[in-house]
Design an enzyme around this catalytic site. Structure first.
Site, PDB file in Angstrom:
ATOM      1  N   HIS A 144     -12.015 -22.812   7.611  1.00 49.21           N
ATOM      2  CA  HIS A 144     -12.027 -21.102   7.850  1.00 49.21           C
ATOM      3  C   HIS A 144     -11.785 -21.160   5.679  1.00 49.21           C
ATOM      4  CE1 HIS A 144     -11.226 -16.888   8.354  1.00 49.21           C
ATOM      5  NE2 HIS A 144     -10.311 -16.797   7.035  1.00 49.21           N
ATOM      6  N   GLU A 145     -10.866 -21.488   5.358  1.00 47.16           N
ATOM      7  CA  GLU A 145     -10.763 -21.132   4.314  1.00 47.16           C
ATOM      8  C   GLU A 145     -11.592 -21.608   2.718  1.00 47.16           C
ATOM      9  OE1 GLU A 145      -8.559 -19.080   2.950  1.00 47.16           O
ATOM     10  OE2 GLU A 145      -7.614 -18.910   4.743  1.00 47.16           O
ATOM     11  N   HIS A 169     -14.813 -20.222   2.676  1.00 39.08           N
ATOM     12  CA  HIS A 169     -14.642 -18.568   1.516  1.00 39.08           C
ATOM     13  C   HIS A 169     -14.036 -19.511  -0.014  1.00 39.08           C
ATOM     14  CE1 HIS A 169     -12.460 -15.903   3.309  1.00 39.08           C
ATOM     15  NE2 HIS A 169     -11.936 -16.074   4.515  1.00 39.08           N
ATOM     16  N   HIS A 183     -18.678 -19.282  -0.523  1.00 36.10           N
ATOM     17  CA  HIS A 183     -18.533 -17.655  -0.561  1.00 36.10           C
ATOM     18  C   HIS A 183     -18.592 -18.048  -2.653  1.00 36.10           C
ATOM     19  CE1 HIS A 183     -19.076 -13.873   0.601  1.00 36.10           C
ATOM     20  NE2 HIS A 183     -19.851 -13.996  -0.403  1.00 36.10           N
TER      21      HIS A 183
END
Length: 671
Positions: A461-462, A465, A468
């Site tokens: 998940h991290e 980010h 991105h």
């Protein structure tokens, strides 16, 4: 001597020289950086030339470089490696920074220049990104109160300063409660716990300088303890402490702070012409209105609650079979759910965990990024702020893309949770700069470190980010990377979680810590089959928190947030044996700052999109389909906030999604 925070950083990739920076450097560096930024803003506002995009908007984009350097270092260490001196500095800095940025937004000469450009926007011959940056800059000034006059102008300044102080106090109180509480365990108390929990408890005891193993309030330690400890009395003691963070009375109690924050937010929204804070906050998000958020959350709530109640009945029967009269309590749920998972799926977390080595999961995340986007990762030997941190250079086709830093282990100086931030964001103006991105997690330390499946999902998940940030390809930093609508920002992170569950990924990287053997196919199949196990519980604890957050802000501020919380939970029929994921006194997402306030729903809003977005890869026949990966990068990961979020998603998928893919993905409806 030049303050190292303000010097030119002649380091690899211009990384912060952590080995040369001391806590004594922060305060004087902030003073100089604030003064420099103030002078830059005054010069822009006083420019005798007619306002232009270059001398106003681009000048604002270029201003504050020194301040950005100081704050990127300070807030990194304040969140991930705090100490009393840094906590004191944070209490001092927060209201001063709020006042500084309030002064900028209240600068009437500057706002007149922006307003003039906004009126002339159709004649300025701007690129699409420039037009977007102008719109966002003008809107941000309006939402900060730039158009207010007199008493209203002064009041909103005071509110923002007070909110900054309260948010810092809330965070530090929570950190203190998490740092100070631990439960010592005797050797007898360890019976029934798998080896990885015992090892983590011993490591935590060593860090706390206790006589033996301890359980702390770190999620990576307390959750497995609640899953595996057969000692109901100890589970209850640990759970009650975990649930009581921020609500223990005394100087670290957050209940009064939460009430004041809600009151000030409501007043701020009304000063800006909004009915309430939720209306103000959601006006710029994809959801737009509180009604749209409520509709989504309730659409998910009912099937999730039905599943949770059915699961709870099964778990309570197991409790009674153990000779306990009941009822099933929140400290029982994880223990009996784990026993049920082992029985029904023949899947034992203790047997699974040796296959989920931290280093192998990092390698898996990197390999997926290489297969999807062509990125390569090479370790860097550079000074960082803590010995636990690691760094990698990120390249593509040999060209430098970013620096990625991972800080994975729990410690008393680190706030709870997991997060991603950019110590430097990608931009091409005023000069080209490559991003420096950091992932911070709170995994239990071990040698080697082993993850739960939930930990592995958090890592992916991290890292979503981080992608991105790393793949951002825009001109202006204000729209770079994760500078997007709050209910869009979780799309890349939640989407990337799906690659953990691709069978070939686990098949390659889930290898046994001792033998090196790949996870046996029967176990791999069971892991994937059980991916939606206990989704009723997980969805209920999340949606309850999101609904409480929404109801706090969609209407008058409650005088007693704890009473309001109880009323909301009663109205939706919260199951007795499930607690909110984040109860009010430790709801840092909502009360440590404005980021997720009235916006905790955004994880689920983004999940509607991520479930649908991954279906695009499935429809293409491969999780690593290069055409889909190129479309994802071109339309979402590289574009930051340079275009409207809904427009970006439609460009990738051809349409906006409905809630059906989410419900199917969570196993809450028939596939």
């Amino acid at each position: 001597m030049t303050n190292p925070l303000l010097a030119d950083w002649a380091t690899p990739f211009a990384l912060a020289p952590f080995d040369a920076i001391s806590d004594e450097d922060f305060a004087p560096a902030l003073e100089q950086a604030l003064a420099a930024h103030r002078a830059e803003i005054d010069a822009i506002a006083a420019d005798p030339a007619d306002p232009s995009f270059a001398n106003t908007v681009e000048a604002l984009e270029a201003a504050g470089t020194a301040l950005d350097k100081v704050l990127s270092v300070f807030f990194t260490v304040a969140g991930a490696d705090s100490n009393p001196q840094r906590e004191a500095l944070q209490r001092d800095f927060s209201p001063r920074l709020a006042a500084h940025f309030s002064e900028i937004s209240a600068n009437k000469a500057l706002f007149r220049r922006l307003a003039a450009l906004w009126e002339q926007r159709d004649t300025l011959d701007l690129t699409a990104e420039q037009a977007r940056v102008l719109m966002l800059t003008h809107r941000n000034f309006l939402r900060a109160g730039a158009a207010l006059e007199g008493e209203a102008e002064q009041r909103i300044k005071a509110i923002k300063s007070r909110l900054a102080t309260l948010g810092t106090e809330f965070t530090q109180n929570l950190l203190a409660d998490e740092r100070d509480w631990f439960m010592e365990l005797s050797e007898t108390d360890l019976e029934g716990l798998p080896g990885f929990v015992v090892s983590a408890a011993r490591a935590a005891g060593a860090e706390k300088e206790a006589k033996g193993p301890v359980i702390t309030l770190s999620r990576s330690l307390i959750v497995p303890f609640l899953q595996f400890s057969p000692r109901r009395d100890l589970r209850e003691k640990a759970y009650r402490a975990w649930a009581a963070r921020g609500a223990n009375g005394g100087k670290t109690d957050n209940r009064g702070i939460a009430a004041e924050i809600l009151k000030l937010r409501a007043e701020r929204a009304q000063l800006l012409g909004y009915e309430n804070f939720a209306a103000y906050k959601l006006d710029t998000e994809m959801a737009k209105t509180p009604a749209n958020v409520r509709e989504l959350l309730l659409a998910v709530w009912e099937p999730a609650k039905a599943r949770a109640l059915a699961d709870g009945a099964v778990l309570e029967a197991m409790l009674r079979a153990d000779g306990i009269a009941g009822p099933l309590e929140p400290w029982d749920w994880r223990y009996y759910a784990e026993k049920r998972r082992k029985a029904e799926h023949d899947l034992d977390e203790a047997a699974l965990k040796p296959f989920l080595q931290l280093d192998r999961m990092i390698e898996a995340a990197f390999t997926c990024a290489h297969r999807l986007f062509g990125l390569d990762f090479a370790p860097l030997d550079v000074p960082l702020y803590h010995p636990d941190c690691r760094a990698w250079e990120v390249t593509r086709d040999g060209a430098h893309v970013a620096v990625f830093i991972g800080d994975y282990f729990a410690r008393g100086s680190k706030r709870s949770g997991a997060w991603c931030s950019a110590m430097r964001s990608q931009a091409k103006f005023p000069e080209v700069q490559a991003p420096v991105v950091i992932n911070v997690c709170n995994f239990a330390k071990g040698d080697p470190a082993l993850l739960s499946y939930d930990d592995a999902r958090t890592l992916f998940h991290e890292f979503g980010h981080a992608l991105h940030q790393m793949l951002s390809d825009v001109t202006y930093e204000s729209v770079s990377g994760t500078s997007v609508a709050r209910d869009f920002v979780e799309l890349p992170s939640q989407l990337y979680e799906h690659w953990l569950e691709v069978p070939e990924v686990l098949g390659e990287f889930a290898t046994h810590v001792e033998t090196g053997e790949a996870m046996p196919k029967p176990m791999l199949d069971k892991v994937l089959e059980a991916a939606n196990f206990d989704q009723g519980f997980q969805t209920v604890e999340y949606v309850a928190s999101a609904l409480v957050d929404l109801e706090f802000h969609d209407g008058p501020a409650p005088a007693d947030p704890m009473q309001k919380q109880a009323e909301v939970l009663e109205a939706i029929g919260m199951p007795h044996a499930i607690g909110m994921r984040h109860a009010t006194p430790h709801f840092a997402h909502v009360f440590s700052g404005d980021g997720y306030s009235s916006g905790y729903y955004s994880y689920m809003w983004s999940e509607v999109m991520d479930a649908d977005a991954f279906e695009a890869f499935e429809e293409a026949g491969s999780a690593f389909d290069r055409d889909r990966a190129r479309a994802l990068e071109a339309n979402i990961l590289s574009t930051g906030g340079s275009r409207d979020a809904a427009e970006l998603y439609i460009a990738f998928r051809g349409r906006l999604p409905g809630v059906e893919a989410l419900l199917k993905g969570r196993g809450l409806v028939a596939a």
